[in-house]
Design a protein around this motif. Structure first.
Motif, PDB file in Angstrom:
ATOM      1  N   ILE A  82     -12.273  -2.664 -10.333  1.00  0.00           N
ATOM      2  CA  ILE A  82     -13.099  -2.653 -11.867  1.00  0.00           C
ATOM      3  C   ILE A  82     -14.157  -3.527 -11.859  1.00  0.00           C
TER       4      ILE A  82
ATOM      5  N   ASN B 102      -3.866  -1.204 -18.464  1.00  0.00           N
ATOM      6  CA  ASN B 102      -3.864  -1.159 -17.286  1.00  0.00           C
ATOM      7  C   ASN B 102      -4.458  -2.314 -16.214  1.00  0.00           C
TER       8      ASN B 102
ATOM      9  N   SER C 184      -8.024  -6.810  -3.339  1.00  0.00           N
ATOM     10  CA  SER C 184      -7.680  -5.876  -4.668  1.00  0.00           C
ATOM     11  C   SER C 184      -7.097  -5.018  -4.071  1.00  0.00           C
ATOM     12  N   ALA C 185      -8.382  -4.202  -2.915  1.00  0.00           N
ATOM     13  CA  ALA C 185      -7.797  -3.295  -2.233  1.00  0.00           C
ATOM     14  C   ALA C 185      -6.265  -2.749  -1.321  1.00  0.00           C
TER      15      ALA C 185
ATOM     16  N   TYR D  56      -4.480  -2.550  -5.378  1.00  0.00           N
ATOM     17  CA  TYR D  56      -5.221  -2.095  -7.203  1.00  0.00           C
ATOM     18  C   TYR D  56      -6.532  -1.404  -7.343  1.00  0.00           C
ATOM     19  N   LYS D  57      -6.639  -1.004  -7.723  1.00  0.00           N
ATOM     20  CA  LYS D  57      -8.051  -0.344  -7.898  1.00  0.00           C
ATOM     21  C   LYS D  57      -8.824  -1.762  -8.903  1.00  0.00           C
TER      22      LYS D  57
ATOM     23  N   ASN E  50      -2.358  -1.670 -12.679  1.00  0.00           N
ATOM     24  CA  ASN E  50      -2.773  -1.819 -11.294  1.00  0.00           C
ATOM     25  C   ASN E  50      -4.839  -1.565 -10.913  1.00  0.00           C
ATOM     26  N   GLU E  51      -4.685  -2.925 -11.966  1.00  0.00           N
ATOM     27  CA  GLU E  51      -6.248  -2.767 -12.317  1.00  0.00           C
ATOM     28  C   GLU E  51      -6.692  -4.369 -12.375  1.00  0.00           C
TER      29      GLU E  51
ATOM     30  N   GLU F  34     -14.149  -3.295  -1.594  1.00  0.00           N
ATOM     31  CA  GLU F  34     -13.164  -2.395  -1.288  1.00  0.00           C
ATOM     32  C   GLU F  34     -12.598  -1.791  -0.768  1.00  0.00           C
ATOM     33  N   LYS F  35     -14.072  -0.969   0.288  1.00  0.00           N
ATOM     34  CA  LYS F  35     -13.257  -0.160   1.489  1.00  0.00           C
ATOM     35  C   LYS F  35     -13.406  -0.220   2.845  1.00  0.00           C
TER      36      LYS F  35
ATOM     37  N   GLN G 234       0.967  -1.430   0.013  1.00  0.00           N
ATOM     38  CA  GLN G 234      -0.509  -0.134  -0.032  1.00  0.00           C
ATOM     39  C   GLN G 234       0.978   1.217  -0.155  1.00  0.00           C
TER      40      GLN G 234
END
Ligand SMILES: Cc1ncc(COP(=O)(O)O)c(C=O)c1O
Lengths: 447, 486, 125
Positions: B189, B211, B181-182, B186-187, B165-166, A323-324, A177
């Motif tokens: 999608i 990406n 993923s976070a 990673y972003k 990064n996706e 993801e949050k 991160q």
């Protein structure tokens, strides 16, 4: 097959309901060219008797601590474990349940987890604890990430006296991160961090500072001073603690910690070649509590007003926040946490203190006896609890091999930490004076 | 599960002076505490732990256990969790001191049996996945995801492609997929599903790009459906330079039938506590080994066991991402999974999946006239119904779930996957007798009937459980997360 | 300026009084969320951009991000919500308001819907 009860007749009845001729048809939607056309290359099935025999044979190739006397610690400890633990956790209602999603038929797991949380909160002196993390190292990594999120800062300060494997784990989590790490060096004389010699860090950028207590060398850090330092600069204070030591030592809560983590193996869990154990995770302050990773059990009432327990504050978690979420953790170490809770309950207020006291006394006795041996010395001056480092110009790995032949597991050589000739010993309440004296005699013969 | 009495908290049973365990007498000369540890480090007040006898502890936990459902107690069709029978012999063999009482830092020469077990299990998992190399280190499925994604990230970085990064993730995916993923930065999608319940291939084509780091997929997916386009999907992702991650939570459908490696996946995690029947323990411990392709093997977290001649040694792969956990992972859990594979063999494992899939299809067909079936095709080891029809009668899926508890069953997974309204996800597993499946089907049918005639029986359920419906809002509004000091 | 209530497509409402914009969530939104158990509000003095998520309203099993309907500075927060998040369910348009945002100049509310328009919008959801 042994665990598949389906009979031929029943299978036929099901196929008839489905209107198909064979089970194979149910896999028709898998592209044909990737369907396996041969058996997996695995050994043929064993019967129960053959399986037991195979495991016995494998077990025989190991020298285990039922016959070997261990002075090794470094994160995995040979404590006495009350028999009652294995009988309780063997109950199918605990063993074969999963996460208590349906609270009304999961009060056993929920209440025992609530009690576990209470016990951890009590020994750490924190407001709340979660239901468990994978282990101490991952709990610490998550605590660091949580600090970054809470403070919106991206620098974590780690002590160089943190268990080397924990350092590796934290580094891996943080670098993914893009969080930076700064290390506090330790004083070669005391073996602990000197809170007055922590220059070179821009403290107002620091999300958290971590202290491991006792540190990897078994020594007591000057934790309160580091806590004050980071609080002056608006960062968080994380303590990574040994739960047995908390029976005697000031609680992290008293020392001003914001987040407390640790590994719970020493609370009644088998060493099991390193796992599974559990990580515990506790925090204070309502803002932080809502950022905690992992599951949390809370008290409530049912429609008739009767006390009951549920999973709560779930909006932090991955199944809702995705993801949050505050973490990705889903399955945790529930059974190991149950073990830890049973352990603390059965030892109780007095027994818990006695374990701590005996570890301390025996470790001290053993250390003094080792120091009687010519050529051995204590390189660090800070007070220690259950573990300590001894120095001597000898090949400890070689000595350990010889000791093992005599039924003793020596301390952990610290060459990997850049400390050649140093070895880390651990003594728990499970060791007897006789075992220690015998070890000393053997060691004298080898040095 | 009869008792309606509240079991007191163990602290409420505490009596000052009571003891539950005796240590041996201290056999070394006692030195005053203050001479060993300076005052400033010492507690002033002892921790307030309960003071109870051993019998009280046993009774307490026995009473609590009786308030809990488990696979041993009754049917547990919790979709995505594979609540199959946990063979008891596994508990016996793994509690042998030769495994349970090993220190992780013992010299390698003294733990060759444990290392052999790890080596063999790693090999077996690679065989089952059709991939090259395995690490056993991850603690659970989600931890395996973290490991696998870090490996993917390291692989791209190694190839000078750090910009990737996706992470593509279907909208039907489990929450851990985006959350993991976070955690690696990673972003996420989101990829939409098509009306057959699979990945919308046309949409995927538009979403991949320079990406793209990869795609995470569960196959069969969380609807219990095998994605027929899997080969096309993997082609699309690979052509874009991405890698494919297999979430193995649903591997109970594919053992010996099809291998993720052959589907085009580069990384697979297993949930040993699901597919390989290690007990779920009330929420854990799990174990989440990953197997990877040859290209990714050098990046695995270490240490892993290798064989040199007839000796087993720990080694760290060449470009290892590092360490994800203390020591080697959940060794005692590996040992149970290893036992499971050995007691099934290749034919047995295939039979596991075939039976699990047959059971699920049988139940699905016998329920689809009373519960809405969103996608009508063969399912794999689990299937997803919807409580939409019942919602029109004022009954929600929660109510159906709660009513099932009255019948003595654990409820299916509900409200997941998110793409099905009022989802009811049922996974029977292969270890249930047909009679249990039939009884459960009858219960589900009776509940559907009740929804029509006596909906309030459902909305006020459960009625026969140790507690009635619990107030979750209250628990979250004013959280009480520990007992108050007596 | 009038004090009439306007709505966003994200089911928030605003009431504009001079350069102060009071924000809350609509009756429809609170109903969809279910029992609100926690509200995470910004700090006084925080500056928010239109369209930016600046608060979170949580029920037991759902989370809703609240997006700023206008740009400006947070000048008041509804402190009652800290202890009584249920006000959002009980009184979404009144006691359950969230924050007040001070805008530079005149608030741009041209894109927002009035009561009638919002009701028509809801029929389409
Ligand atoms: C589809 C899917 N993926 C991932 C996971 C996460 O696995 P674990 O709980 O072992 O971390 C689960 C578990 O519930 C799952 O069902």
């Amino acid at each position: 097959m042994r665990y598949i009860p389906l009979t031929q007749d029943e299978k036929q009845e099901m196929l008839d309901v489905l209107g198909i001729a064979s089970v194979q048809e149910l896999f028709d939607d898998i592209p044909e060219h990737i369907l396996l056309d041969q058996d997996l290359e695995l050994p043929e099935a064993l019967s129960e008797a053959e399986l037991v025999k195979h495991f016995r044979e494998l077990a025989k190739k190991n020298s285990d601590l039922s016959s070997v006397v261990s002075f090794m610690g470094a994160g995995a400890y040979d404590h006495l474990t009350p028999s009652v633990i294995k009988h309780i956790i063997g109950r199918g209602e605990f063993l074969t349940a999963y996460t208590p999603y349906q609270a009304e038929i999961s009060q056993g797991v929920l209440q025992s987890t609530f009690e576990y949380q209470s016990l951890i909160a009590e020994i750490t002196g924190m407001e709340v604890a979660n239901a468990s993390m994978y282990d101490g190292a991952t709990a610490l990594a998550e605590a660091c990430l949580m600090s970054c999120a809470a403070t919106r800062r991206e620098l974590v300060v780690l002590p160089s006296t943190l268990h080397p494997e924990w350092q590796e784990v934290v580094k891996l989590y943080l670098e993914n991160q893009d969080v930076q790490i700064a290390y506090l060096p330790y004083d070669r004389q005391t073996g602990i961090i000197d809170p007055n010699a922590v220059g070179g860090i821009n403290w107002s950028d620091v999300a958290c500072v971590v202290v491991q207590q006792p540190n990897f060398f078994g020594l007591l850090e000057n934790a309160a001073a580091l806590g004050e330092l980071i609080h002056e600069h608006g960062g968080l204070f994380i303590m990574a603690v040994d739960p047995i030591s908390l029976s005697l030592l000031k609680s992290p809560g008293e020392l001003g910690a914001d987040i407390v983590v640790g590994d719970g193996q020493s609370l009644g869990n088998a060493m099991g070649f390193g796992g599974p154990s559990l990580g515990f995770f506790a925090a204070s302050g309502s803002k932080l509590i809502r950022r905690m990773p992992g599951r949390v059990v809370g008290e409530t009432v049912d429609t008739e007003g009767k006390r009951g327990f549920v999973l709560t504050l779930q909006t932090r978690e991955q199944h809702i926040r995705r993801e949050k979420a505050t973490s990705n953790i889903c399955s945790n170490q529930a059974l190991n946490a149950l073990i830890a809770a049973i352990y603390l309950n059965v030892l109780g207020k007095v027994g818990y203190q006695e374990v701590g006291m005996q570890c301390l006394q025996k470790a001290n006795y053993f250390k003094q006896r080792l120091l009687e041996i010519e050529g051995l010395s204590a390189p660090f001056s800070a007070p220690s609890f259950r573990e300590f480092v001894i120095q001597g110009d000898v090949d400890w790995a070689e000595i350990n091999q010889r000791l093992l032949e005599q039924g003793f597991l020596g301390g952990l050589p610290l060459d990997g930490c850049g400390l050649a000739g140093h070895v880390l010993f651990s003594v728990t309440e499970a060791r007897t004076k006789e075992e220690m004296d015998t070890f000393i005699t053997l060691l004298r013969g080898l040095i | 599960m009869a008792t309606k009495k509240v079991v007191p908290l163990i602290i409420e049973r505490s009596t000052p002076g009571r003891r539950g365990y005796r240590l041996p007498e201290l056999d070394v000369p006692e030195i005053p505490l203050s001479q060993l540890i300076p005052e400033e480090h010492l507690r002033t007040e002892p921790a307030e732990l309960p003071e109870v006898s051993e019998l009280e502890v046993v009774r307490h936990y026995t009473q609590l256990s009786r308030l809990n459902h488990g696979v041993d107690v009754g049917f547990y069709p919790l979709g995505s969790c594979t609540m199959k029978y946990n063979p008891r012999v596994h508990e016996d063999v793994t509690s042998l001191p030769g495994f349970a009482a090993l220190h992780p830092y013992q010299p390698e020469s003294s733990v060759q049996g444990a290392m052999e077990l790890m080596f063999n299990l790693s090999e077996y998992l690679a065989v089952i996945s059709g991939l090259e190399a395995t690490t056993l280190q991850p603690a659970a499925g989600a931890h395996g995801e973290l490991a696998g994604l870090m490996v993917i990230k390291a692989f791209h970085a190694h190839n000078g492609e750090s910009h990737r990064n996706e992470m593509l993730i279907p909208d039907s995916a489990h929450g851990t997929n985006p959350a993991s993923s976070a955690m690696v930065g990673y972003k996420v999608i989101e990829v939409p599903s098509d009306d057959r319940g699979g990945v919308d291939v046309e949409a995927l084509k538009k979403l991949v790009g320079p990406n793209t780091a990869g795609l995470m997929l569960t196959n069969p997916n969380t609807l219990g459906l095998f994605d027929e386009n899997i080969c096309t999907i993997s082609q699309i992702v690979h052509d874009a330079g991405g890698l494919l991650y297999y979430d193995g939570a649903n591997a109970n459908a594919i053992l010996g039938i099809v291998r993720p490696g052959d589907m085009g996946f580069d990384v697979v995690h297993y949930n040993l506590h699901k597919t390989f029947s290690t007990p779920h323990g009330g929420g854990g411990p799990g174990s989440g080994p990953i197997s990877v392709s040859k290209e990714l093997a050098p990046f695995l977290p270490g240490p892993i066991v290798q064989k040199e001649g007839d000796k087993y040694v720990f080694a760290t792969p060449e470009h290892s991402i590092g360490r994800l956990k203390s020591f080697y992972g959940h060794f005692l859990v590996f040992a149970k999974a290893y036992a499971y594979i050995l007691s099934h063999g290749p034919k047995g494992l295939r039979e596991v999946s075939e039976t699990a899939v047959l059971h699920a299809n049988y139940m699905m067909r016998r329920l689809q006239d009373v519960y809405y079936l969103p996608v009508d095709r063969h399912c794999k080891h689990e299937f997803v119904l919807s409580g939409m029809w019942q919602r029109d009668m004022g009954v929600r899926t929660t109510d159906i779930a709660k009513r099932l508890l009255d019948y003595g069953y654990h409820a299916p997974t509900v409200y997941f996957p998110l793409i099905v309204d009022e989802a009811i996800m049922i996974e029977p597993t292969e270890t249930e007798p047909k009679s249990t499946l039939d009884e459960f089907i009858e219960a589900m049918r009776a509940i559907a009937q009740e929804a029509k005639e006596y909906p309030e029986n459902l909305t006020s359920a459960p009625h026969h459980t140790p507690v009635t419906r619990l107030d979750e809002s209250r628990a979250a509004r004013q959280p009480i997360l520990r007992w108050q000091k007596p | 300026m009038s004090e009439k209530i306007l709505y966003t497509k994200e089911h928030e409402w605003v009431v504009v009084k001079d350069n102060i914009v009071r924000v809350g969530i609509s009756d429809y939104a609170q109903n969809e969320l279910g029992d609100v158990v926690f509200v995470d509000l910004p700090e006084l003095g925080d500056v928010v951009e239109e369209g930016e998520g600046f608060a979170v309203v949580e029920s037991v099993k759902a989370v809703s991000d609240i997006y700023a309907p206008v740009s400006g500075e947070i000048v008041t927060i509804n402190e009652e919500l800290e202890d009584s998040p249920e006000l959002i369910n009980e009184s979404p348009l009144d006691r359950g308001w969230l924050v007040e945002i001070k805008v530079d100049g005149v608030a741009q509310t041209g894109d927002l819907m009035n009561q009638q328009e919002y009701e028509a919008f809801l029929k389409g959801v």
